[in-house]
Design a protein around this motif. Structure first.
Motif, mmCIF file in Angstrom:
data_model
loop_
_atom_site.group_PDB
_atom_site.id
_atom_site.type_symbol
_atom_site.label_atom_id
_atom_site.label_comp_id
_atom_site.label_asym_id
_atom_site.label_seq_id
_atom_site.Cartn_x
_atom_site.Cartn_y
_atom_site.Cartn_z
ATOM 1 N N LEU A 113 0.824 -1.210 0.000
ATOM 2 C CA LEU A 113 0.000 0.000 0.000
ATOM 3 C C LEU A 113 0.860 1.262 0.000
ATOM 4 O O LEU A 113 0.405 2.339 -0.384
ATOM 5 C CB LEU A 113 -0.938 0.021 1.207
ATOM 6 C CG LEU A 113 -2.158 -0.903 1.148
ATOM 7 C CD1 LEU A 113 -2.860 -0.950 2.488
ATOM 8 C CD2 LEU A 113 -3.129 -0.458 0.051
ATOM 9 N N ASN B 191 -3.117 9.417 -4.875
ATOM 10 C CA ASN B 191 -2.342 8.464 -4.093
ATOM 11 C C ASN B 191 -2.864 8.330 -2.658
ATOM 12 O O ASN B 191 -4.007 8.668 -2.365
ATOM 13 C CB ASN B 191 -0.870 8.900 -4.095
ATOM 14 C CG ASN B 191 -0.728 10.383 -3.774
ATOM 15 O OD1 ASN B 191 -1.200 11.245 -4.512
ATOM 16 N ND2 ASN B 191 -0.116 10.696 -2.648
ATOM 17 N N LEU B 192 -2.023 7.845 -1.762
ATOM 18 C CA LEU B 192 -2.412 7.623 -0.367
ATOM 19 C C LEU B 192 -2.306 8.928 0.419
ATOM 20 O O LEU B 192 -3.312 9.471 0.897
ATOM 21 C CB LEU B 192 -1.507 6.540 0.241
ATOM 22 C CG LEU B 192 -1.969 5.894 1.536
ATOM 23 C CD1 LEU B 192 -3.233 5.080 1.303
ATOM 24 C CD2 LEU B 192 -0.854 4.998 2.099
ATOM 25 N N GLN C 50 -6.790 7.366 -2.237
ATOM 26 C CA GLN C 50 -6.666 5.986 -1.757
ATOM 27 C C GLN C 50 -6.933 5.885 -0.262
ATOM 28 O O GLN C 50 -7.543 4.917 0.204
ATOM 29 C CB GLN C 50 -5.280 5.420 -2.094
ATOM 30 C CG GLN C 50 -4.934 5.446 -3.569
ATOM 31 C CD GLN C 50 -6.050 4.947 -4.465
ATOM 32 O OE1 GLN C 50 -6.500 3.812 -4.345
ATOM 33 N NE2 GLN C 50 -6.529 5.802 -5.357
ATOM 34 N N ALA D 63 2.333 6.051 -2.351
ATOM 35 C CA ALA D 63 1.256 5.397 -3.101
ATOM 36 C C ALA D 63 1.420 3.880 -3.111
ATOM 37 O O ALA D 63 2.520 3.350 -2.865
ATOM 38 C CB ALA D 63 1.248 5.913 -4.546
ATOM 39 N N VAL E 163 -6.729 -2.324 -3.777
ATOM 40 C CA VAL E 163 -7.178 -1.290 -2.846
ATOM 41 C C VAL E 163 -8.672 -1.465 -2.622
ATOM 42 O O VAL E 163 -9.441 -1.659 -3.565
ATOM 43 C CB VAL E 163 -6.885 0.128 -3.402
ATOM 44 C CG1 VAL E 163 -7.375 1.192 -2.423
ATOM 45 C CG2 VAL E 163 -5.394 0.305 -3.681
ATOM 46 N N TYR F 141 -4.638 -0.504 -8.111
ATOM 47 C CA TYR F 141 -4.294 0.918 -8.104
ATOM 48 C C TYR F 141 -4.082 1.457 -9.512
ATOM 49 O O TYR F 141 -4.477 2.580 -9.809
ATOM 50 C CB TYR F 141 -3.042 1.144 -7.252
ATOM 51 C CG TYR F 141 -2.623 2.598 -7.159
ATOM 52 C CD1 TYR F 141 -3.509 3.580 -6.720
ATOM 53 C CD2 TYR F 141 -1.333 3.004 -7.509
ATOM 54 C CE1 TYR F 141 -3.134 4.914 -6.634
ATOM 55 C CE2 TYR F 141 -0.948 4.334 -7.417
ATOM 56 C CZ TYR F 141 -1.850 5.286 -6.981
ATOM 57 O OH TYR F 141 -1.464 6.605 -6.900
#
Length: 339
Positions: free
Chosen positions: A188, A218-219, A256, A288, A295, A315
């Motif tokens: 992740l 992204n995260l 995300q 990311a 995800v 992703y």
């Protein structure tokens, strides 16, 4: 490849193809700084104040989708030296910068003006950009710019510290969401892209933008700024300005994390404005998942009373869709809503 803005000379006005339509222009760019923007002191963790710090981070990510962190443990000297090197890149001779400009899609390190869609976009952004993967070093560092001579060493050292900061923040967030410690210490957070934005002095900043309104795919994004402010965040139907605090990082929640938290945390819509007095340089580190990482909402945040809002996907599927719908933040997530 179009000529970089930093290679222009003697411009007194914004060219027509950089002027946004009236409804998209920033207009008055001197929006006051907001005193309500969360600033979180991570040194409180060393004082046994972990629960309170986690609560502040989750609250900021819920209400704003972003916050600033201070006393974060990243070397201030490395931050300063690396920012100076980033600025130096855009002052390199035109011949060198043009070598970094390429239309080759597989080249991981590249410089361009406006965006990678320059040839097809209707209006250009007032920025030059350098981007390349930032992690893992052994895979990418040898492909980074060779000049300035200390670029690879300094940027590499900072990238390692920023990646560690990202891991610490994600572990605090995972605890705050009720997930197990280390939930994000896997694919992740396997990828980290680095992009350096340089916004030259603009003669008419009310007509153009450095970056248009968007949320990050992204995260989380960890943003290093110089001492010139230009980041604005969209909250409660209006723009607020984020002050560039000395030695701080801005943390943006990306799509995300909104999906994994099942909507508990929200991604922050933001943009960059320019100004007529000073150039501005920022470096964004995008933490990311790997392309093939699956995800989906975490099981720890869903139950029979809180079913998954989003469906499962890879992703890379999200990225392809995101860049197709980039300008329309209202529809980016719609294709990934659970049936």
């Amino acid at each position: 490849m179009e000529k970089l803005i930093t290679s222009w000379s003697n411009f007194q006005s914004v060219p027509e193809d950089y002027i946004f339509p009236p409804e998209s222009r920033p207009g008055n760019i001197k929006i006051p700084f907001s005193s309500s923007i969360p600033v979180i002191d991570l040194s409180d963790l060393n004082k046994g104040d972990r629960t309170s710090t986690i609560h502040k981070i989750i609250k900021a990510a819920q209400e704003f989708g972003f916050f600033q962190v201070i006393n974060h443990g990243v070397s201030v000297n490395k931050m300063k030296e690396t920012m100076n090197i980033f600025k130096e890149v855009f002052k390199m001779p035109d011949e060198y910068k043009q070598k970094l400009c390429t239309d080759e899609p597989t080249k991981p390190c590249k410089m361009f003006t406006s965006s990678i869609n320059y040839a097809t976009e209707k209006v250009h952004l007032w920025r030059d950009n350098l981007r390349h993967p930032g992690y893992p070093l052994e895979q990418w560092q040898h492909l980074w710019p060779e000049n300035p001579t200390r670029y690879r060493e300094c940027v590499g050292d900072l990238s390692v510290e920023v990646k560690e900061l990202g891991s610490r923040i994600m572990n605090l967030m995972s605890e705050g969401l009720g997930l197990k410690y280390g939930y994000f210490d896997n694919d992740l957070t396997e990828s980290m892209l680095m992009t350096v934005n340089h916004y030259p002095v603009c003669p008419e900043p009310s007509l153009t933008l450095g970056i248009t309104k968007h949320s990050d795919p992204n995260l989380i994004t960890i943003l290093l700024q110089d001492d010139v402010s230009g980041l604005q965040v969209f909250k409660d139907g209006q723009w607020i300005s984020v002050q560039a605090l000395p030695h701080a990082f801005v943390i943006n929640v990306g799509y995300q994390l909104q999906i994994i938290s099942n909507g508990k945390l929200k991604s922050a819509e933001h943009r960059a404005v320019t100004n007529s007095d000073n150039a501005r340089t920022t470096a964004a580190f995008f933490l990311a998942p790997s392309d093939d990482c699956k995800v989906e909402p975490a099981q720890g945040v869903t139950d029979e009373h809180n079913p998954p809002i989003f469906k499962s996907f890879k992703y890379k599927e999200f990225l392809d869709h995101y860049f197709d719908k980039y300008a329309d933040t209202d529809v980016v997530l719609k294709s990934f809503v659970a049936p």
